[in-house]
Write a protein that holds these residues in place. Structure first.
Motif, PDB file in Angstrom:
ATOM      1  N   GLU A 183       0.919  -0.975   0.047  1.00  0.00           N
ATOM      2  CA  GLU A 183       0.273  -0.089   0.042  1.00  0.00           C
ATOM      3  C   GLU A 183       1.475   1.320   0.172  1.00  0.00           C
ATOM      4  OE1 GLU A 183      -3.129   0.412  -0.498  1.00  0.00           O
ATOM      5  OE2 GLU A 183      -2.721  -2.568   0.013  1.00  0.00           O
ATOM      6  N   PRO A 184       0.165   2.852  -1.089  1.00  0.00           N
ATOM      7  CA  PRO A 184       1.057   3.641  -0.401  1.00  0.00           C
ATOM      8  C   PRO A 184       1.468   4.067   0.709  1.00  0.00           C
ATOM      9  CG  PRO A 184      -0.858   3.848  -1.566  1.00  0.00           C
ATOM     10  CD  PRO A 184      -0.664   2.591  -0.818  1.00  0.00           C
ATOM     11  N   GLY A 185       3.225   4.534   0.828  1.00  0.00           N
ATOM     12  CA  GLY A 185       3.181   5.084   2.369  1.00  0.00           C
ATOM     13  C   GLY A 185       2.868   6.973   2.231  1.00  0.00           C
ATOM     14  N   GLU A 186       3.139   7.176   3.032  1.00  0.00           N
ATOM     15  CA  GLU A 186       2.503   8.677   3.883  1.00  0.00           C
ATOM     16  C   GLU A 186       2.744  10.359   2.397  1.00  0.00           C
ATOM     17  OE1 GLU A 186       3.565  12.243   7.105  1.00  0.00           O
ATOM     18  OE2 GLU A 186       4.117   9.975   7.463  1.00  0.00           O
ATOM     19  N   ASP A 187       3.837   9.333   1.843  1.00  0.00           N
ATOM     20  CA  ASP A 187       3.800  10.625   0.905  1.00  0.00           C
ATOM     21  C   ASP A 187       3.985  10.261  -0.196  1.00  0.00           C
ATOM     22  OD1 ASP A 187       4.236  12.312   3.115  1.00  0.00           O
ATOM     23  OD2 ASP A 187       6.647  12.037   2.752  1.00  0.00           O
ATOM     24  N   GLU A 188       3.432   8.887  -0.470  1.00  0.00           N
ATOM     25  CA  GLU A 188       3.260   7.944  -1.884  1.00  0.00           C
ATOM     26  C   GLU A 188       1.757   7.909  -2.284  1.00  0.00           C
ATOM     27  OE1 GLU A 188       6.847   5.027  -0.982  1.00  0.00           O
ATOM     28  OE2 GLU A 188       4.664   4.424  -0.915  1.00  0.00           O
ATOM     29  N   ARG A 189       1.275   8.322  -3.609  1.00  0.00           N
ATOM     30  CA  ARG A 189       0.075   7.923  -4.044  1.00  0.00           C
ATOM     31  C   ARG A 189      -0.189   6.340  -4.396  1.00  0.00           C
ATOM     32  NH1 ARG A 189      -0.298  11.861  -9.136  1.00  0.00           N
ATOM     33  NH2 ARG A 189       1.719  11.505  -9.532  1.00  0.00           N
ATOM     34  N   PHE A 190       0.046   6.401  -5.197  1.00  0.00           N
ATOM     35  CA  PHE A 190      -0.307   4.593  -5.669  1.00  0.00           C
ATOM     36  C   PHE A 190      -0.076   3.088  -4.818  1.00  0.00           C
ATOM     37  CE2 PHE A 190       0.103   7.569  -9.325  1.00  0.00           C
ATOM     38  CZ  PHE A 190      -1.306   8.034  -9.460  1.00  0.00           C
ATOM     39  N   ARG A 191      -0.399   2.141  -5.059  1.00  0.00           N
ATOM     40  CA  ARG A 191      -0.291   0.718  -4.622  1.00  0.00           C
ATOM     41  C   ARG A 191       1.040   0.484  -5.311  1.00  0.00           C
ATOM     42  NH1 ARG A 191      -3.998  -2.798  -3.300  1.00  0.00           N
ATOM     43  NH2 ARG A 191      -4.704  -3.615  -5.193  1.00  0.00           N
ATOM     44  N   ARG A 192       2.857  -0.762  -4.946  1.00  0.00           N
ATOM     45  CA  ARG A 192       3.492  -0.595  -5.467  1.00  0.00           C
ATOM     46  C   ARG A 192       3.566  -2.153  -6.085  1.00  0.00           C
ATOM     47  NH1 ARG A 192       7.093   3.669  -5.105  1.00  0.00           N
ATOM     48  NH2 ARG A 192       5.374   5.156  -4.513  1.00  0.00           N
ATOM     49  N   GLY A 193       3.202  -2.558  -7.042  1.00  0.00           N
ATOM     50  CA  GLY A 193       3.647  -3.636  -7.372  1.00  0.00           C
ATOM     51  C   GLY A 193       5.135  -4.467  -7.566  1.00  0.00           C
ATOM     52  N   HIS A 194       4.936  -5.892  -7.520  1.00  0.00           N
ATOM     53  CA  HIS A 194       6.654  -6.208  -7.025  1.00  0.00           C
ATOM     54  C   HIS A 194       6.709  -7.762  -7.902  1.00  0.00           C
ATOM     55  CE1 HIS A 194       6.609  -3.265  -4.404  1.00  0.00           C
ATOM     56  NE2 HIS A 194       7.707  -2.941  -4.904  1.00  0.00           N
ATOM     57  N   LEU A 195       6.871  -8.245  -8.253  1.00  0.00           N
ATOM     58  CA  LEU A 195       6.951  -9.986  -9.017  1.00  0.00           C
ATOM     59  C   LEU A 195       8.343 -10.202  -9.313  1.00  0.00           C
ATOM     60  CD1 LEU A 195       4.374  -9.040 -12.398  1.00  0.00           C
ATOM     61  CD2 LEU A 195       3.872 -10.093  -9.874  1.00  0.00           C
ATOM     62  N   LEU A 196       8.287 -11.128  -8.802  1.00  0.00           N
ATOM     63  CA  LEU A 196      10.071 -12.013  -8.618  1.00  0.00           C
ATOM     64  C   LEU A 196       9.324 -13.314  -9.082  1.00  0.00           C
ATOM     65  CD1 LEU A 196      12.037 -12.891  -7.786  1.00  0.00           C
ATOM     66  CD2 LEU A 196      11.175 -13.881  -6.034  1.00  0.00           C
ATOM     67  N   LEU A 197       9.831 -13.393 -10.492  1.00  0.00           N
ATOM     68  CA  LEU A 197      10.236 -14.160 -11.799  1.00  0.00           C
ATOM     69  C   LEU A 197      11.403 -15.219 -12.031  1.00  0.00           C
ATOM     70  CD1 LEU A 197       8.754 -11.280 -13.789  1.00  0.00           C
ATOM     71  CD2 LEU A 197       7.252 -13.493 -13.126  1.00  0.00           C
ATOM     72  N   ARG A 198      11.161 -16.685 -12.387  1.00  0.00           N
ATOM     73  CA  ARG A 198      12.189 -17.430 -13.051  1.00  0.00           C
ATOM     74  C   ARG A 198      12.437 -17.723 -14.678  1.00  0.00           C
ATOM     75  NH1 ARG A 198      12.808 -22.280 -13.271  1.00  0.00           N
ATOM     76  NH2 ARG A 198      10.629 -22.994 -12.253  1.00  0.00           N
ATOM     77  N   LEU A 199      13.016 -17.362 -15.175  1.00  0.00           N
ATOM     78  CA  LEU A 199      13.336 -18.151 -17.146  1.00  0.00           C
ATOM     79  C   LEU A 199      12.896 -19.213 -16.192  1.00  0.00           C
ATOM     80  CD1 LEU A 199      13.152 -17.158 -19.674  1.00  0.00           C
ATOM     81  CD2 LEU A 199      15.708 -17.133 -19.535  1.00  0.00           C
ATOM     82  N   ALA A 200      12.048 -19.854 -17.439  1.00  0.00           N
ATOM     83  CA  ALA A 200      11.992 -21.155 -17.488  1.00  0.00           C
ATOM     84  C   ALA A 200      13.274 -22.011 -17.950  1.00  0.00           C
ATOM     85  CB  ALA A 200      10.889 -22.171 -17.964  1.00  0.00           C
ATOM     86  N   PRO A 201      13.663 -22.947 -17.299  1.00  0.00           N
ATOM     87  CA  PRO A 201      15.018 -23.561 -18.520  1.00  0.00           C
ATOM     88  C   PRO A 201      14.695 -24.186 -19.523  1.00  0.00           C
ATOM     89  CG  PRO A 201      14.549 -24.292 -15.844  1.00  0.00           C
ATOM     90  CD  PRO A 201      14.036 -23.896 -16.236  1.00  0.00           C
ATOM     91  N   GLN A 202      15.243 -24.447 -20.691  1.00  0.00           N
ATOM     92  CA  GLN A 202      15.422 -24.924 -21.709  1.00  0.00           C
ATOM     93  C   GLN A 202      14.468 -26.545 -22.053  1.00  0.00           C
ATOM     94  OE1 GLN A 202      18.103 -22.882 -23.987  1.00  0.00           O
ATOM     95  NE2 GLN A 202      16.687 -21.318 -24.549  1.00  0.00           N
ATOM     96  N   GLY A 203      14.554 -26.639 -22.839  1.00  0.00           N
ATOM     97  CA  GLY A 203      14.515 -28.493 -23.071  1.00  0.00           C
ATOM     98  C   GLY A 203      13.493 -29.253 -21.851  1.00  0.00           C
TER      99      GLY A 203
END
Length: 222
Positions: free
Chosen positions: A202-222
């Motif tokens: 959620e936005p902090g005191e001096d922020e306007r918008f909610r923040r999104g974060h995505l942690l991703l892994r590149l699928a191994p080939q094969g």
């Protein structure tokens, strides 16, 4: 990588405008951003999870793409990663090199990186795709995939649209976009990434918008 971005008529207008906008505010931006993570424990936690994921997969070079004045690249180095930064703004890169002379910073564009295929173990995009037109985001994510080795990790941070559609807003530097987290995750999935986790703050005191974060892994080939 080149040391300087030559802005010619062949440089896309939107990229040139973004670089110029950040050049104009670079010193003020650097002053404001220097300690930005100090009061954000959840942001530090997701960066730590990214660092742990890269190390657990064997380590290797990590690029912060859209690094600005370099403070988050330096934070990654402090977490034990072999991190370097790339940014479109030559003035930002100059400030990063001055502030962190022990680290590597280069001028370049995230949509056409001067890196061979599959050479990185991690990519951090920390609010760096927010100015890209929505139709251009799949191309950026595809470039992130190109430079990552199979099994490499990507951390995307962006402004979240809180249940709404992709929405432009009046960012202090230049127009930016808020994204539904599911839609951003879908673009990454189509590019071959597997979602490890997400964090919505959620936005902090001096922020306007909610923040999104995505942690991703590149699928191994094969």
């Amino acid at each position: 990588m080149t040391d300087d971005l030559t802005r010619t008529s062949e440089t896309p207008t939107a990229l040139r405008a973004t670089a110029d906008a950040y050049d104009a505010v670079a010193t003020l931006y650097a002053d404001l951003a220097r300690d930005a993570l100090d009061g954000l424990p959840l942001d530090r936690a997701v960066l730590a999870a990214f660092a742990d994921s890269v190390r657990d997969a064997g380590g290797g070079p990590v690029a912060e793409l859209g690094c600005g004045p370099g403070q988050t690249t330096a934070h990654l180095r402090g977490l034990g990663l072999d991190a370097f930064g790339v940014d479109l703004s030559p003035v930002m890169i100059g400030l990063a090199r001055e502030a962190y002379p022990e680290l590597r910073f280069e001028v370049g564009s995230m949509d056409a990186l001067d890196l061979p295929d599959g050479t990185l173990s991690g990519v951090l995009s920390w609010y760096s795709v927010i100015h890209a037109a929505p139709e251009d985001i799949p191309g950026y994510v595809a470039e992130f995939r190109r430079v990552l080795a199979p099994g490499g990790h990507l951390l995307l941070a962006f402004f979240e649209s809180e249940g709404g559609p992709v929405t432009p807003f009046d960012h202090k530097v230049t127009t930016a976009y808020r994204w539904p987290v599911d839609e951003m995750a879908g673009i990454a999935r189509e590019a071959g990434f597997v979602e490890i986790g997400r964090m919505l703050r959620e936005p902090g005191e001096d922020e306007r918008f909610r923040r999104g974060h995505l942690l991703l892994r590149l699928a191994p080939q094969g």
